[in-house]
Design an enzyme around this catalytic site. Structure first.
Site, PDB file in Angstrom:
ATOM      1  N   SER A 104      38.506  67.671  86.886  1.00 56.18           N
ATOM      2  CA  SER A 104      37.228  67.621  86.208  1.00 56.18           C
ATOM      3  C   SER A 104      36.933  66.262  85.564  1.00 56.18           C
ATOM      4  O   SER A 104      35.830  66.042  85.065  1.00 56.18           O
ATOM      5  CB  SER A 104      37.179  68.712  85.123  1.00 56.18           C
ATOM      6  N   SER A 164      43.320  67.887  86.525  1.00 53.97           N
ATOM      7  CA  SER A 164      42.049  67.177  86.361  1.00 53.97           C
ATOM      8  C   SER A 164      42.154  65.685  86.099  1.00 53.97           C
ATOM      9  O   SER A 164      41.137  64.993  86.057  1.00 53.97           O
ATOM     10  CB  SER A 164      41.226  67.830  85.236  1.00 53.97           C
ATOM     11  N   LYS A 183      35.944  60.562  78.942  1.00 48.48           N
ATOM     12  CA  LYS A 183      35.441  61.835  79.456  1.00 48.48           C
ATOM     13  C   LYS A 183      34.638  62.555  78.381  1.00 48.48           C
ATOM     14  O   LYS A 183      35.063  62.619  77.214  1.00 48.48           O
ATOM     15  CB  LYS A 183      36.632  62.689  79.917  1.00 48.48           C
TER      16      LYS A 183
END
Length: 408
Positions: free
Chosen positions: A121, A145, A44
């Site tokens: 996210s 997330s 990420k």
């Protein structure tokens, strides 16, 4: 009724779902040997990699920050264990969102149900993993997330105990909630990654199952019905689940308390940059920073109080080895055509449940056990803080019982 639009991610032959960040791939070769040798992972784009800028999902963040001087320790641990990083994956802007939208870099496609959101996210990590672009992926989880995109994309995911994995070199959103989590397509790999990242200890038998009554009632009937056969099979192996209530204040109160606490922490972590730089932000994220400074101090104090009381209650319930079991998300991934009002309703309904782990600091694993209208829905298992290794072993046994996931 307001409708939502989001730019879909550009795709190429090596990234059919638009999971990776645009431009040249940031890669790190893994060690020649180790417990994760031969595995690949996505990262990420809020984890530091030496010599590269983390965009945090926003071009102005990338423009106003220098390249990292060191790589995040958790990434280094994986590489030293033999895993190779094959690219940085997209995140929702400033990691603030549960749908997976990114106005600036494009929203990854959910490979299981392309007409629905991938979840955020950690959207790129979940979508890329589900598409088979790597063997596991790192994400972060503040309000769901990792767990929510794992549920939406039909993969395994873990939010570990708060503080269990070193967060240095990971950009913050709500520091007292932020955790480093990861995804895998099978429970065996999920556990192998944990053996590298987690501190020693916390092994041992877990049980009994504890069915979280309000979380099952909060779920859409179709989701609860789809997950019930899996729960029944787990009961056949681990014993009948006892019904418990963890949110005596109500899940909506949990959502309000989380939002109050998170507003304070978002301002502390990111406010100086937002108000100093005045970056271009998506309307949703801008709205957060427009309203958060006006939150009354009494509301913030109330949120902290609810969190402390609820967290103590949940930890006490889990002290004997119990495992909470409940729907990870109350609904499948929302359709891309969903209105703003519909998305906000899903967010409130979801964060009330994800706060169970957030308030208690406890580890939670989501298993991809069912589908509703073709869209994946996950079943969560949650154990006492510090019992991460035991929970991963329990989750692997549960996956074997349910016959889900790829062979380890």
């Amino acid at each position: 009724m307001a409708t939502r639009t989001s730019r879909r991610a550009a795709k190429d032959e090596g990234d059919p779902v638009g999971a990776f960040m645009p431009g040249p791939r940031v890669t790190i070769a893994g060690a020649a040997s180790g417990p994760l040798a031969g595995l690949t992972f996505g990262l990420k784009d809020l984890f530091d990699v030496a010599g590269h800028v983390s965009t945090f999902g926003n071009p102005d963040w990338a423009r106003t920050h220098p390249p990292a001087s060191i790589t995040a320790p958790c990434v280094t641990m994986l590489v030293e264990a033999g895993a190779s990083m094959v690219g940085k994956t997209k995140t929702v802007e400033l990691a603030a969102g549960l749908t997976g939208e990114n106005l600036w870099y494009g929203t990854p496609t959910n490979p299981v149900c392309p007409d629905r959101y991938p979840g955020g996210s950690s959207c790129g990590s979940a979508a890329g993993l589900a598409a088979g672009l790597f063997d596991f992926a790192l994400g972060s989880d503040t309000a769901g997330s990792v767990r929510i995109p794992a549920s939406y994309c039909g993969v395994f995911g873990i939010r570990p105990s708060w503080g269990a994995v070193n967060p240095c070199g990971v950009l913050p959103l709500g520091p007292s909630f932020d955790t480093v989590g990861w995804f895998a397509r099978d429970a065996g790999v999920l556990r192998r990654v944990g053996e590298v990242l987690l501190p020693p200890g916390g092994e041992g038998a877990l049980g009994p199952l504890l069915k979280v009554e309000e979380a099952w009632m909060n779920a859409a009937p179709a989701v609860a019905n789809a997950l019930t056969p899996a729960l029944e099979r787990l009961e056949a192996r681990f014993g009948r689940a006892a019904q418990v209530e963890v949110a005596v204040e109500g899940l909506h109160t949990f959502f309000d308390a989380f939002r109050a606490c998170n507003n304070e922490e978002n301002l502390s972590a990111l406010g100086p940059w937002v108000y100093g730089v005045k970056p271009k932000l998506s309307p949703t994220v801008q709205g957060r920073f427009d309203t958060a400074p006006h939150q009354p101090p009494a509301k913030t104090a109330w949120g902290r109080h609810v969190r402390a009381v609820a967290g103590a209650r949940i930890r006490a319930l889990l002290g004997g080895g119990g495992v909470l079991v409940f729907p990870t998300s109350p609904v499948p991934a929302p359709l891309l055509s969903s209105s703003t009002e519909e998305i906000m309703a899903v967010r409130e309904q979801t964060i009330g449940v994800t706060s169970i782990s957030g308030f208690s600091g406890a580890p939670e694993v989501t298993l991809p056990v069912a589908r509703v209208d073709g869209a994946p829905v996950g079943l969560s298992l949650l154990a006492a803080p510090g019992r991460d290794r035991a929970l991963l072993a329990f989750a692997q046994a549960a996956a074997e019982t349910l016959g889900i996931g790829e062979p380890a």
